[in-house]
Design an enzyme around this catalytic site. Structure first.
Site, mmCIF file in Angstrom:
data_model
loop_
_atom_site.group_PDB
_atom_site.id
_atom_site.type_symbol
_atom_site.label_atom_id
_atom_site.label_comp_id
_atom_site.label_asym_id
_atom_site.label_seq_id
_atom_site.Cartn_x
_atom_site.Cartn_y
_atom_site.Cartn_z
ATOM 1 N N ARG A 256 2.336 11.163 55.895
ATOM 2 C CA ARG A 256 1.717 11.369 57.209
ATOM 3 C C ARG A 256 2.758 11.951 58.154
ATOM 4 N NH1 ARG A 256 1.017 6.170 59.782
ATOM 5 N NH2 ARG A 256 2.635 6.936 61.149
ATOM 6 N N HIS A 260 0.414 7.576 63.503
ATOM 7 C CA HIS A 260 -0.865 7.096 62.964
ATOM 8 C C HIS A 260 -2.017 7.610 63.834
ATOM 9 C CE1 HIS A 260 -4.024 4.611 61.363
ATOM 10 N NE2 HIS A 260 -4.225 4.077 62.553
ATOM 11 N N TYR A 269 9.434 3.069 63.267
ATOM 12 C CA TYR A 269 9.480 2.435 61.942
ATOM 13 C C TYR A 269 9.797 3.394 60.797
ATOM 14 C CZ TYR A 269 4.518 3.922 62.138
ATOM 15 O OH TYR A 269 3.362 4.640 62.292
#
Ligand code: TPP
Ligand code: MG
Length: 359
Positions: A256, A260, A269
């Protein structure tokens, strides 16, 4: 071909080499015009996605889940589908919508907060977007059972992320698909994250594709940044589904590239280096090299494709923004044909509350 790549041995189908050559015997052999159409859909998807992010930052669109990096999966899969096939989407599927011919203005309208954008035009077999993770999977299997009862000879495609494979819905759906030999093609966009949860914390099995083995049908892992690998696997799985061969699980391995959603900050993260490493495997760049080797890509062609994509996207934005904004009633209206009394009461409460707020 699918059975040549054993997910239990960690094998992964890849067609495009780093230099742009196709691996011998694996090129799906598409005509030049179709290859270019696929590339142009990928460019449109990238452009429409970038525009959605800008609109969100300007307060013109709501929370949005970016598709950057997933274009080869979305466009490769949808390009292999036939008009009669059904599609049960999840929330990160922009390239599927663009390829299947769903109006981009409607898609934007939906993410602008109006459910009217979710009403699939006649002639397109697309179910509403599933926001609850994995809920579309048993629905797609139910549709597959209906296809069998009615002998329709079509395939039913559903997409979902790696995180969705931890949901009961995934396992229940695939179990039914195996037992009832439904014509499903399950496509997992393994982008290695479920929001901030990495793939390794999601499942202890070495691949997601191998989960199909336990349900009694084939699974294959493909390079999800390789549009020809996705296309080749999807074409075979779809043909098998339509011809009574049952279901297939395709795990498309990717990353990705964006956050998100627009409410997330992935830099909290994961490292910049990891993202940069995946930039080099950009699905558009990889396909461009292949096209260039075939004499189907040059700078002038690229400019034409970019300009056409920009025009396509800007037209859709103008159309979406010219539509009425959602009203309070709209929020309550669309779940049932006739609004049940408890929803009517909630709507009346909300109106009364907002009326008091204004005073
Ligand atoms: C049943 C359910 N649980 C939790 C959520 C909140 N949620 C939205 S997206 C998401 C992660 C999904 O990850 P994945 O399936 O890998 O798809 P991706 O977003 O990476 O494409 C979660 C937990 C939800 N929408 N539905
Ligand atoms: Mg994911």
């Amino acid at each position: 071909m699918i059975e040549l790549f054993d997910p239990l041995k960690g094998e992964r189908l890849r067609v495009l080499e780093d230099g742009g050559e196709a691996r011998a015997g694996l090129d799906p052999g598409l005509p030049d015009a179709e290859l270019r159409r696929i590339y142009e859909r990928m460019v449109r998807t990238r452009t429409a996605d970038a525009k959605a992010l800008k609109l969100q930052r300007q307060g013109r669109l709501g929370t949005y889940p970016p598709s950057r990096g997933h274009e080869a999966i979305q466009v490769g899969l949808a390009s292999a589908m036939s008009r009669g096939d059904w599609f049960f989407p999840y929330f990160r599927d922009l390239g599927m919508y663009i390829t299947l011919g769903y109006p981009l203005a409607d898609y934007y309208h939906l993410w602008m907060g109006n459910e009217a954008g979710l009403r699939t035009p006649d002639g397109l077999n697309i179910a509403p977007i599933a926001i609850p993770v994995g809920s579309q999977i048993p629905q797609a299997v139910g549709a597959g059972m209906a296809v069998n009862y009615r002998n329709l000879g079509i395939a039913v495609v559903t997409t979902f992320g790696d995180g969705a494979t931890s949901e009961g819905d995934f396992h229940e759906g695939l179990n039914f698909a195996g037992v009832f030999r439904t014509p499903n093609v399950f496509v997992c966009l393994n982008n290695q994250f479920a929001i901030s949860v990495p793939r390794a914390r999601q499942t202890a099995s070495a691949t997601i594709a191998q989960k199909a083995v336990a349900y009694g049908f084939p699974g294959i892992q493909v390079d999800g940044n390789d549009v020809l690998a996705v296309y080749a696997a999807a074409r075979e799985a779809l043909a098998g589904a339509r011809n009574g061969g049952g279901s297939t699980l395709i795990e498309a391995f990717t990353y990705r590239m964006g956050d998100h959603t627009t409410s997330d900050d992935a830099s909290r993260y994961r490292s910049k280096e990891e993202v940069q490493e995946w930039e080099r495997r950009d699905p558009l760049l990889r396909f461009r090299l292949y096209l260039a080797k075939k004499g189907l890509w040059d700078e002038a062609y690229e400019k034409g494709a970019q300009d056409a994509a920009t025009e396509f996207v800007e037209k859709a934005v103008a159309e979406a923004e010219a539509r009425p904004v959602a009203t309070l009633d709209d929020i309550f209206s669309y779940t049932y044909a006739v609004m049940p009394p408890d929803l009517e009461a909630q709507l009346a409460d909300l109106k009364a509350f907002l009326g008091e707020e204004r005073r």
